[in-house]
Design an enzyme around this catalytic site. Structure first.
Site, PDB file in Angstrom:
ATOM      1  N   ASP A  10      34.277 -39.299 -26.607  1.00 23.08           N
ATOM      2  CA  ASP A  10      33.262 -38.386 -26.081  1.00 23.08           C
ATOM      3  C   ASP A  10      33.545 -38.082 -24.612  1.00 23.08           C
ATOM      4  OD1 ASP A  10      31.920 -38.124 -28.510  1.00 23.08           O
ATOM      5  OD2 ASP A  10      30.647 -39.861 -28.139  1.00 23.08           O
ATOM      6  N   LYS A  32      37.512 -40.662 -33.092  1.00 26.78           N
ATOM      7  CA  LYS A  32      36.543 -39.629 -33.447  1.00 26.78           C
ATOM      8  C   LYS A  32      36.498 -38.576 -32.348  1.00 26.78           C
ATOM      9  CE  LYS A  32      31.870 -39.954 -33.106  1.00 26.78           C
ATOM     10  NZ  LYS A  32      31.273 -38.674 -32.713  1.00 26.78           N
ATOM     11  N   ASP A  60      34.347 -34.919 -35.962  1.00 28.58           N
ATOM     12  CA  ASP A  60      32.883 -34.997 -36.090  1.00 28.58           C
ATOM     13  C   ASP A  60      32.252 -33.672 -35.649  1.00 28.58           C
ATOM     14  OD1 ASP A  60      30.373 -36.015 -36.500  1.00 28.58           O
ATOM     15  OD2 ASP A  60      30.316 -37.171 -34.635  1.00 28.58           O
ATOM     16  N   LEU A  61      32.330 -32.685 -36.545  1.00 32.19           N
ATOM     17  CA  LEU A  61      31.779 -31.356 -36.210  1.00 32.19           C
ATOM     18  C   LEU A  61      30.378 -31.165 -36.781  1.00 32.19           C
ATOM     19  CD1 LEU A  61      34.939 -29.086 -36.643  1.00 32.19           C
ATOM     20  CD2 LEU A  61      34.142 -30.339 -34.634  1.00 32.19           C
ATOM     21  N   LYS A  62      29.945 -32.092 -37.605  1.00 31.17           N
ATOM     22  CA  LYS A  62      28.584 -32.039 -38.194  1.00 31.17           C
ATOM     23  C   LYS A  62      28.209 -30.617 -38.609  1.00 31.17           C
ATOM     24  CE  LYS A  62      26.652 -36.129 -35.933  1.00 31.17           C
ATOM     25  NZ  LYS A  62      27.651 -36.419 -34.889  1.00 31.17           N
ATOM     26  N   LEU A  63      29.008 -30.075 -39.527  1.00 33.70           N
ATOM     27  CA  LEU A  63      28.788 -28.683 -39.955  1.00 33.70           C
ATOM     28  C   LEU A  63      27.498 -28.566 -40.767  1.00 33.70           C
ATOM     29  CD1 LEU A  63      32.475 -27.913 -41.012  1.00 33.70           C
ATOM     30  CD2 LEU A  63      31.340 -27.259 -38.882  1.00 33.70           C
ATOM     31  N   ASP A  65      25.593 -25.044 -42.456  1.00 35.86           N
ATOM     32  CA  ASP A  65      25.416 -23.596 -42.557  1.00 35.86           C
ATOM     33  C   ASP A  65      25.420 -23.235 -44.042  1.00 35.86           C
ATOM     34  OD1 ASP A  65      25.416 -20.772 -41.929  1.00 35.86           O
ATOM     35  OD2 ASP A  65      26.341 -21.279 -40.016  1.00 35.86           O
ATOM     36  N   ILE A  66      25.404 -21.950 -44.360  1.00 36.94           N
ATOM     37  CA  ILE A  66      25.450 -21.577 -45.776  1.00 36.94           C
ATOM     38  C   ILE A  66      26.841 -21.940 -46.327  1.00 36.94           C
ATOM     39  CG2 ILE A  66      23.701 -19.767 -45.581  1.00 36.94           C
ATOM     40  CD1 ILE A  66      25.995 -17.715 -45.575  1.00 36.94           C
ATOM     41  N   PRO A  67      26.931 -22.179 -47.646  1.00 36.06           N
ATOM     42  CA  PRO A  67      28.197 -22.692 -48.218  1.00 36.06           C
ATOM     43  C   PRO A  67      29.433 -21.885 -47.835  1.00 36.06           C
ATOM     44  CG  PRO A  67      26.459 -22.809 -49.854  1.00 36.06           C
ATOM     45  CD  PRO A  67      25.850 -22.111 -48.669  1.00 36.06           C
ATOM     46  N   THR A 115      21.191 -41.352 -36.003  1.00 34.99           N
ATOM     47  CA  THR A 115      20.745 -42.664 -35.511  1.00 34.99           C
ATOM     48  C   THR A 115      19.882 -42.543 -34.258  1.00 34.99           C
ATOM     49  OG1 THR A 115      22.952 -42.798 -34.551  1.00 34.99           O
ATOM     50  CG2 THR A 115      22.555 -44.123 -36.492  1.00 34.99           C
ATOM     51  N   ARG A 175      25.689 -51.635 -31.067  1.00 29.79           N
ATOM     52  CA  ARG A 175      25.711 -52.144 -29.704  1.00 29.79           C
ATOM     53  C   ARG A 175      25.889 -53.660 -29.750  1.00 29.79           C
ATOM     54  NH1 ARG A 175      25.918 -47.481 -28.936  1.00 29.79           N
ATOM     55  NH2 ARG A 175      24.757 -46.163 -27.481  1.00 29.79           N
ATOM     56  N   GLN A 184      20.317 -43.859 -28.416  1.00 33.27           N
ATOM     57  CA  GLN A 184      20.260 -44.313 -29.804  1.00 33.27           C
ATOM     58  C   GLN A 184      18.953 -45.059 -30.043  1.00 33.27           C
ATOM     59  OE1 GLN A 184      22.328 -43.316 -31.894  1.00 33.27           O
ATOM     60  NE2 GLN A 184      24.441 -43.343 -31.196  1.00 33.27           N
ATOM     61  N   GLY A 204      31.241 -45.690 -29.095  1.00 30.25           N
ATOM     62  CA  GLY A 204      31.601 -44.852 -27.953  1.00 30.25           C
ATOM     63  C   GLY A 204      31.378 -45.601 -26.662  1.00 30.25           C
ATOM     64  N   ARG A 205      30.191 -45.377 -26.096  1.00 29.63           N
ATOM     65  CA  ARG A 205      29.922 -45.837 -24.736  1.00 29.63           C
ATOM     66  C   ARG A 205      30.062 -47.337 -24.505  1.00 29.63           C
ATOM     67  NH1 ARG A 205      24.555 -42.324 -24.661  1.00 29.63           N
ATOM     68  NH2 ARG A 205      24.786 -42.872 -26.868  1.00 29.63           N
TER      69      ARG A 205
HETATM   70  O1  C5P Z   1      28.240 -43.878 -27.371  1.00 29.75           O
HETATM   71  P1  C5P Z   1      27.789 -44.190 -28.767  1.00 29.75           P
HETATM   72  O2  C5P Z   1      28.391 -45.455 -29.337  1.00 29.75           O
HETATM   73  O3  C5P Z   1      26.279 -44.135 -28.922  1.00 29.75           O
HETATM   74  O4  C5P Z   1      28.410 -42.987 -29.611  1.00 29.75           O
HETATM   75  C1  C5P Z   1      28.132 -42.820 -30.951  1.00 29.75           C
HETATM   76  C2  C5P Z   1      28.920 -41.651 -31.462  1.00 29.75           C
HETATM   77  O5  C5P Z   1      28.608 -41.479 -32.831  1.00 29.75           O
HETATM   78  C3  C5P Z   1      28.614 -40.325 -30.772  1.00 29.75           C
HETATM   79  O6  C5P Z   1      29.853 -39.635 -30.660  1.00 29.75           O
HETATM   80  C4  C5P Z   1      27.689 -39.597 -31.722  1.00 29.75           C
HETATM   81  O7  C5P Z   1      27.899 -38.206 -31.726  1.00 29.75           O
HETATM   82  C5  C5P Z   1      28.099 -40.179 -33.071  1.00 29.75           C
HETATM   83  N1  C5P Z   1      27.048 -40.186 -34.098  1.00 29.75           N
HETATM   84  C6  C5P Z   1      25.843 -40.830 -33.953  1.00 29.75           C
HETATM   85  N2  C5P Z   1      24.902 -40.787 -34.950  1.00 29.75           N
HETATM   86  C7  C5P Z   1      25.154 -40.140 -36.082  1.00 29.75           C
HETATM   87  C8  C5P Z   1      26.381 -39.487 -36.242  1.00 29.75           C
HETATM   88  C9  C5P Z   1      27.330 -39.552 -35.235  1.00 29.75           C
HETATM   89  O8  C5P Z   1      25.618 -41.450 -32.930  1.00 29.75           O
HETATM   90  N3  C5P Z   1      24.259 -40.156 -37.067  1.00 29.75           N
END
Ligand code: C5P
Length: 231
Positions: A10, A32, A60-63, A65-67, A115, A175, A184, A204-205
């Site tokens: 990220d 990711k 991770d584009l989380k699409l 929209d219509i099919p 989440t 975490r 989160q 991520g973080r």
């Molecule tokens: O920094 P952190 O560990 O919170 O990052 C979580 C990653 O997972 C982010 O890139 C976020 O977009 C992704 N994500 C999420 N919850 C979802 C789907 C994806 O946190 N349900």
């Protein structure tokens, strides 16, 4: 080496992303790439990164929209050969089928309830079922439509594992003790997520924030997390 960690790149900065891969690639093989990076740099930069480091791509584009539109979108990125490509489970069975038809060699990953949602914030949108029941319904529908992986919170992983033995379960929202929770809402430790049935944890973080200190701090955080999972 097959690692249960998927590292979330990220960042908007190509060299930062490259540096995070370089530092972590001895212990991580899935990365990711999400909207922050994709919208700034697009397909060609991701292709270059893949060529340079040869990693498994979780796109991770989380699409949603219509099919027909989703099918076109998936065709536009199919060249990147993502191992996982996310779409929103809420988009419904027809949308997921379309996505699957455009990515025959990759796994369409259905994202259930984010989440970052609390039960209250979710209900305020008009949803009548609990998060858990909604995740169950959406996951079943997505799997029936052809999704072969599911993103859910670690709290729902055990329930999804009961629906399907073969589905790949990926849980963000993890975490370790002492980490900042940030935005989160439903978080758990990586160890608990895996114990509950997750195949992969997206982190991520917790990891990348250590990079501000040093590369060694980042590597040591990865080792701590892997040890906590394996013990
Ligand atoms: O920094 P952190 O560990 O919170 O990052 C979580 C990653 O997972 C982010 O890139 C976020 O977009 C992704 N994500 C999420 N919850 C979802 C789907 C994806 O946190 N349900």
């Amino acid at each position: 080496m097959s690692s249960p960690i998927i590292l979330a790149l990220d960042t908007k900065d190509v060299e930062v992303a490259a540096n995070w891969i370089e530092i972590s690639r001895d212990s991580i093989n899935h990365y990711k790439i999400g909207l922050e990076f994709f919208l700034k740099h697009g397909v060609s930069t991701i292709k270059e990164l893949k060529k340079r480091f040869d990693f498994e791509l979780f796109l991770d584009l989380k699409l949603y929209d219509i099919p027909n539109t989703v099918k076109g979108a998936v065709e536009s990125i199919a060249d990147l050969s993502p191992k996982f490509l996310t779409v929103h489970a809420a988009g419904g069975a027809a949308m997921i089928k379309s996505a699957c038809s455009a990515l025959p060699n990759g796994s369409i990953t259905a994202v259930t309830v984010l989440t970052s949602f609390t039960e209250d914030a979710f209900a305020n949108l008009g949803y009548k079922s609990s998060i858990e029941n909604t995740v169950k319904m959406w996951a079943k529908s997505a799997i029936d439509a052809g999704a072969t992986s599911i993103v859910c919170s670690p709290f729902e992983a055990a329930m999804i594992r009961q629906i399907s033995d073969s589905i790949t379960i990926i849980t963000p929202g993890v975490r370790v003790e002492g980490d900042d929770v940030g935005d989160q809402a439903r978080v758990m430790t990586p160890k608990m997520a895996i114990t509950n049935g997750a195949d992969f944890v997206v982190i991520g973080r917790s990891i990348t924030s250590q990079w501000n200190e040093s590369a060694t701090a980042m590597q040591s955080k990865i080792s701590t997390i892997l040890e906590s999972i394996n013990n």
